[in-house]
Design a protein around this motif. Structure first.
Motif, PDB file in Angstrom:
ATOM      1  N   LEU A 250       0.826  -1.208   0.000  1.00 19.38           N
ATOM      2  CA  LEU A 250       0.000   0.000   0.000  1.00 19.38           C
ATOM      3  C   LEU A 250       0.859   1.255   0.000  1.00 19.38           C
ATOM      4  CD1 LEU A 250      -2.857  -0.981   2.476  1.00 19.38           C
ATOM      5  CD2 LEU A 250      -3.119  -0.432   0.053  1.00 19.38           C
ATOM      6  N   LEU A 251       1.901   1.253   0.821  1.00 20.54           N
ATOM      7  CA  LEU A 251       2.779   2.424   0.886  1.00 20.54           C
ATOM      8  C   LEU A 251       3.540   2.613  -0.427  1.00 20.54           C
ATOM      9  CD1 LEU A 251       4.201   1.950   4.507  1.00 20.54           C
ATOM     10  CD2 LEU A 251       2.440   3.570   3.757  1.00 20.54           C
ATOM     11  N   LEU A 252       4.073   1.527  -0.974  1.00 24.14           N
ATOM     12  CA  LEU A 252       4.846   1.628  -2.212  1.00 24.14           C
ATOM     13  C   LEU A 252       3.952   1.964  -3.416  1.00 24.14           C
ATOM     14  CD1 LEU A 252       7.315  -1.385  -1.834  1.00 24.14           C
ATOM     15  CD2 LEU A 252       7.783   1.044  -1.475  1.00 24.14           C
ATOM     16  N   SER A 253       2.753   1.377  -3.462  1.00 21.51           N
ATOM     17  CA  SER A 253       1.862   1.653  -4.598  1.00 21.51           C
ATOM     18  C   SER A 253       1.381   3.091  -4.589  1.00 21.51           C
ATOM     19  CB  SER A 253       0.667   0.690  -4.582  1.00 21.51           C
ATOM     20  OG  SER A 253      -0.112   0.871  -3.409  1.00 21.51           O
ATOM     21  N   ALA A 254       1.203   3.661  -3.401  1.00 21.74           N
ATOM     22  CA  ALA A 254       0.812   5.064  -3.325  1.00 21.74           C
ATOM     23  C   ALA A 254       1.921   5.964  -3.850  1.00 21.74           C
ATOM     24  CB  ALA A 254       0.465   5.431  -1.884  1.00 21.74           C
ATOM     25  N   GLY A 258       0.692   5.877  -7.651  1.00 27.90           N
ATOM     26  CA  GLY A 258      -0.338   6.886  -7.413  1.00 27.90           C
ATOM     27  C   GLY A 258      -1.664   6.309  -6.951  1.00 27.90           C
ATOM     28  N   GLU A 259      -1.667   5.092  -6.420  1.00 23.82           N
ATOM     29  CA  GLU A 259      -2.906   4.504  -5.910  1.00 23.82           C
ATOM     30  C   GLU A 259      -3.303   5.200  -4.610  1.00 23.82           C
ATOM     31  OE1 GLU A 259      -2.448   0.280  -5.600  1.00 23.82           O
ATOM     32  OE2 GLU A 259      -2.151   0.014  -7.763  1.00 23.82           O
ATOM     33  N   ALA A 260      -4.618   5.300  -4.397  1.00 20.53           N
ATOM     34  CA  ALA A 260      -5.134   6.068  -3.265  1.00 20.53           C
ATOM     35  C   ALA A 260      -4.713   5.448  -1.934  1.00 20.53           C
ATOM     36  CB  ALA A 260      -6.659   6.146  -3.345  1.00 20.53           C
ATOM     37  N   LEU A 261      -4.253   6.307  -1.028  1.00 21.33           N
ATOM     38  CA  LEU A 261      -3.897   5.880   0.325  1.00 21.33           C
ATOM     39  C   LEU A 261      -4.571   6.843   1.296  1.00 21.33           C
ATOM     40  CD1 LEU A 261      -2.264   3.982   2.127  1.00 21.33           C
ATOM     41  CD2 LEU A 261      -0.335   5.551   1.929  1.00 21.33           C
ATOM     42  N   THR A 262      -5.780   6.482   1.730  1.00 20.77           N
ATOM     43  CA  THR A 262      -6.583   7.339   2.587  1.00 20.77           C
ATOM     44  C   THR A 262      -6.233   7.119   4.060  1.00 20.77           C
ATOM     45  OG1 THR A 262      -8.325   5.680   2.780  1.00 20.77           O
ATOM     46  CG2 THR A 262      -8.448   7.202   0.898  1.00 20.77           C
ATOM     47  N   PRO A 263      -6.618   8.072   4.929  1.00 24.11           N
ATOM     48  CA  PRO A 263      -6.397   7.862   6.374  1.00 24.11           C
ATOM     49  C   PRO A 263      -7.044   6.585   6.890  1.00 24.11           C
ATOM     50  CG  PRO A 263      -6.923  10.157   5.930  1.00 24.11           C
ATOM     51  CD  PRO A 263      -7.130   9.424   4.641  1.00 24.11           C
ATOM     52  N   LEU A 264      -8.221   6.231   6.330  1.00 25.77           N
ATOM     53  CA  LEU A 264      -8.892   5.008   6.770  1.00 25.77           C
ATOM     54  C   LEU A 264      -8.041   3.786   6.440  1.00 25.77           C
ATOM     55  CD1 LEU A 264     -11.320   3.555   7.965  1.00 25.77           C
ATOM     56  CD2 LEU A 264     -12.387   3.594   5.694  1.00 25.77           C
ATOM     57  N   LEU A 266      -4.825   3.705   6.233  1.00 21.97           N
ATOM     58  CA  LEU A 266      -3.699   3.676   7.156  1.00 21.97           C
ATOM     59  C   LEU A 266      -4.101   3.095   8.510  1.00 21.97           C
ATOM     60  CD1 LEU A 266      -2.020   7.135   6.406  1.00 21.97           C
ATOM     61  CD2 LEU A 266      -1.167   4.868   5.789  1.00 21.97           C
ATOM     62  N   VAL A 267      -5.302   3.476   8.974  1.00 27.42           N
ATOM     63  CA  VAL A 267      -5.777   2.940  10.250  1.00 27.42           C
ATOM     64  C   VAL A 267      -5.969   1.431  10.154  1.00 27.42           C
ATOM     65  CG1 VAL A 267      -7.714   2.911  11.870  1.00 27.42           C
ATOM     66  CG2 VAL A 267      -6.858   5.089  10.988  1.00 27.42           C
ATOM     67  N   GLU A 268      -6.602   0.986   9.059  1.00 27.35           N
ATOM     68  CA  GLU A 268      -6.849  -0.446   8.899  1.00 27.35           C
ATOM     69  C   GLU A 268      -5.539  -1.214   8.723  1.00 27.35           C
ATOM     70  OE1 GLU A 268      -9.515   0.052   5.663  1.00 27.35           O
ATOM     71  OE2 GLU A 268     -11.303  -0.230   6.898  1.00 27.35           O
ATOM     72  N   ALA A 269      -4.574  -0.609   8.040  1.00 29.78           N
ATOM     73  CA  ALA A 269      -3.264  -1.249   7.916  1.00 29.78           C
ATOM     74  C   ALA A 269      -2.593  -1.362   9.283  1.00 29.78           C
ATOM     75  CB  ALA A 269      -2.374  -0.446   6.963  1.00 29.78           C
ATOM     76  N   GLY A 270      -2.797  -0.343  10.131  1.00 32.34           N
ATOM     77  CA  GLY A 270      -2.265  -0.411  11.489  1.00 32.34           C
ATOM     78  C   GLY A 270      -2.873  -1.542  12.290  1.00 32.34           C
ATOM     79  N   VAL A 271      -4.160  -1.805  12.095  1.00 35.81           N
ATOM     80  CA  VAL A 271      -4.813  -2.923  12.785  1.00 35.81           C
ATOM     81  C   VAL A 271      -4.226  -4.251  12.300  1.00 35.81           C
ATOM     82  CG1 VAL A 271      -7.014  -4.100  13.192  1.00 35.81           C
ATOM     83  CG2 VAL A 271      -6.925  -1.610  13.144  1.00 35.81           C
ATOM     84  N   ILE A 272      -3.911  -4.332  11.008  1.00 34.86           N
ATOM     85  CA  ILE A 272      -3.267  -5.539  10.480  1.00 34.86           C
ATOM     86  C   ILE A 272      -1.943  -5.779  11.197  1.00 34.86           C
ATOM     87  CG2 ILE A 272      -2.160  -6.566   8.443  1.00 34.86           C
ATOM     88  CD1 ILE A 272      -4.264  -5.218   6.729  1.00 34.86           C
ATOM     89  N   LEU A 273      -1.152  -4.711  11.352  1.00 33.11           N
ATOM     90  CA  LEU A 273       0.131  -4.847  12.041  1.00 33.11           C
ATOM     91  C   LEU A 273      -0.069  -5.295  13.490  1.00 33.11           C
ATOM     92  CD1 LEU A 273       2.014  -1.684  10.755  1.00 33.11           C
ATOM     93  CD2 LEU A 273       2.667  -4.043  10.354  1.00 33.11           C
ATOM     94  N   ALA A 274      -1.072  -4.722  14.152  1.00 28.05           N
ATOM     95  CA  ALA A 274      -1.331  -5.102  15.536  1.00 28.05           C
ATOM     96  C   ALA A 274      -1.748  -6.563  15.628  1.00 28.05           C
ATOM     97  CB  ALA A 274      -2.418  -4.196  16.129  1.00 28.05           C
ATOM     98  N   GLY A 275      -2.564  -7.007  14.672  1.00 26.54           N
ATOM     99  CA  GLY A 275      -2.994  -8.403  14.663  1.00 26.54           C
ATOM    100  C   GLY A 275      -1.826  -9.352  14.457  1.00 26.54           C
ATOM    101  N   VAL A 276      -0.909  -8.978  13.560  1.00 23.86           N
ATOM    102  CA  VAL A 276       0.269  -9.811  13.325  1.00 23.86           C
ATOM    103  C   VAL A 276       1.129  -9.887  14.577  1.00 23.86           C
ATOM    104  CG1 VAL A 276       2.406 -10.018  12.016  1.00 23.86           C
ATOM    105  CG2 VAL A 276       0.301  -9.389  10.862  1.00 23.86           C
TER     106      VAL A 276
END
Length: 298
Positions: A250-254, A258-264, A266-276
Motif C-alpha cells: 500500500l505504501l509503495l503503490s501510493a 499513485g494509488e489512493a492511500l486514505t487515512p482510513l 492507514l488505520v486499517e493497515a495499522g490494525v493488520i500490524l497489531a494483529g500480526v
C-alpha cells in the motif's frame, strides 16, 4: 535470524506487486511470468555452479516438488499476473495476505500444528481489517479481485507442499527444481495467451528492471529467505508474516503508482500490524512464586 529472513522476504514481495503491475502494461502477463522465472532459474543455476552445490531430490519428495511447482509458480502467477491487469497492486497484496488463514487451518488439520488463542485472535483482527480495505473498491476491481481470491487457495496448497520441502531439502535445491518445473508448465499457458490475445510486446527499461528485480530479488532471494525461515518455524507462524505484505505494498503503490492511500486505509493497515504482532509474539513468562521449604519434621 529466521524472523529477520522472513521480514526481508515479505518486504521484497511487497514491492513485487508494484513491479509486476508496471510490467504487465507492456508485456502479456503470462509471458512475463515465463521470463521472470527464466531469469530466476538462470540466477539459481549460477549459484549452484559457483557453490558447487548439487541438486538432490529424494524419490518420495518428487510429489510435493511437483505440487509446489504447479501451485507456487504456474497457477499462482497465471492468476496473479492476469489479476493485476484488472485490480490494484494494493488489493492484490491484501488477497495474498488472506492465504495465511487458509494455511493456518491446513497446518492445524494436516500437519497437526497447535493453534493458540493469540494466533486465532490476531488473525481475526488482521483478516477483518483486510476485508474492510478491499471492500471499498471491490465494485471497480471485481474481476481481478476474484482471481486473487482464487489465488489465496492456491497459496495455501503451496505452503503445505513447501513446508515438507523446507524440512527435508536445502532451500537452494528446492527453489531451483520447483521454479524450473513451474516455468516449463507456464510455457503452454503463454502459448495459449499468445494465440488468444495477440497482445503487443514493449521491452521497455521498466520491463527489464522489473524482470531483474522479480527474477533475482523476489523469486531467488526472497523465496530462499522464506524457505530458510520456514524450515525453522511452524507453517502457521510463517504464514502470519504475510499479513505485513499489504502494508508494504500500500505504501509503495501510493508512492510509485499513485494509488489512493486514505487515512482510513492507514488505520486499517495499522490494525493488520497489531494483529500480526499479537499472533506471532509470545506471551510474557510469568515468574514462578518462590516456595519456602518446610522445616524438618513439620
Amino acid at each position: 535470524m529466521p524472523i529477520i529472513a522472513m521480514l526481508i522476504a515479505v518486504i521484497v514481495w511487497g514491492g513485487s506487486f508494484i513491479a509486476t503491475k508496471a510490467a504487465v502494461a507492456d508485456v502479456p502477463p503470462i509471458a512475463f511470468a515465463v521470463l521472470r522465472f527464466a531469469v530466476a532459474v538462470v540466477g539459481l543455476g549460477v549459484v549452484h555452479f559457483l557453490t558447487r552445490t548439487p541438486i538432490r531430490v529424494e524419490r518420495d519428495l518428487w510429489r510435493p516438488v511437483i505440487v509446489a511447482a504447479l501451485t507456487g509458480v504456474t497457477l499462482t502467477y497465471v492468476l496473479e499476473n492476469i489479476a493485476l491487469k484488472f485490480t490494484t497492486a494494493g488489493n492484490s497484496a491484501l488477497f495474498i495476505a488472506a492465504s495465511p488463514l487458509v494455511t493456518m487451518a491446513c497446518a492445524v488439520m494436516f500437519l497437526k500444528e497447535r493453534l493458540t488463542w493469540r494466533m486465532g485472535v490476531g488473525s481475526f483482527f488482521a483478516f477483518a481489517s483486510m476485508v474492510a480495505l478491499v471492500g471499498a473498491s471491490f465494485g471497480e476491481t471485481g474481476v481481478g479481485d476474484v482471481l486473487m481470491a482464487l489465488n489465496t487457495l492456491v497459496g495455501a496448497v503451496y505452503a503445505m507442499a513447501s513446508k515438507k520441502l523446507a524440512d527435508r531439502m536445502s532451500p537452494l535445491s528446492a527453489l531451483t527444481v520447483t521454479f524450473a518445473i513451474g516455468m516449463l508448465a507456464l510455457l503452454p499457458c503463454a502459448g495459449v495467451e499468445a494465440l488468444v490475445t495477440r497482445a503487443p510486446w514493449h521491452m521497455t527499461p521498466t520491463v527489464v528492471g522489473a524482470l531483474l528485480f522479480l527474477g533475482l530479488g523476489s523469486s531467488c532471494l526472497a523465496y530462499w529467505l522464506w524457505m530458510y525461515a520456514l524450515g525453522r518455524m511452524s507453517a502457521a507462524t510463517a504464514g502470519l508474516y504475510m499479513y505485513l505484505m499489504p502494508v508494504v505494498t500500500l505504501l509503495l503503490s501510493a508512492h510509485f503508482l499513485g494509488e489512493a492511500l486514505t487515512p482510513l486505509k492507514l488505520v486499517e493497515a495499522g490494525v493488520i500490524l497489531a494483529g500480526v504482532y499479537l499472533a506471532v509474539s509470545k506471551p510474557p513468562v510469568q515468574p514462578q512464586p518462590r516456595t519456602v521449604p518446610e522445616a524438618a519434621g513439620a
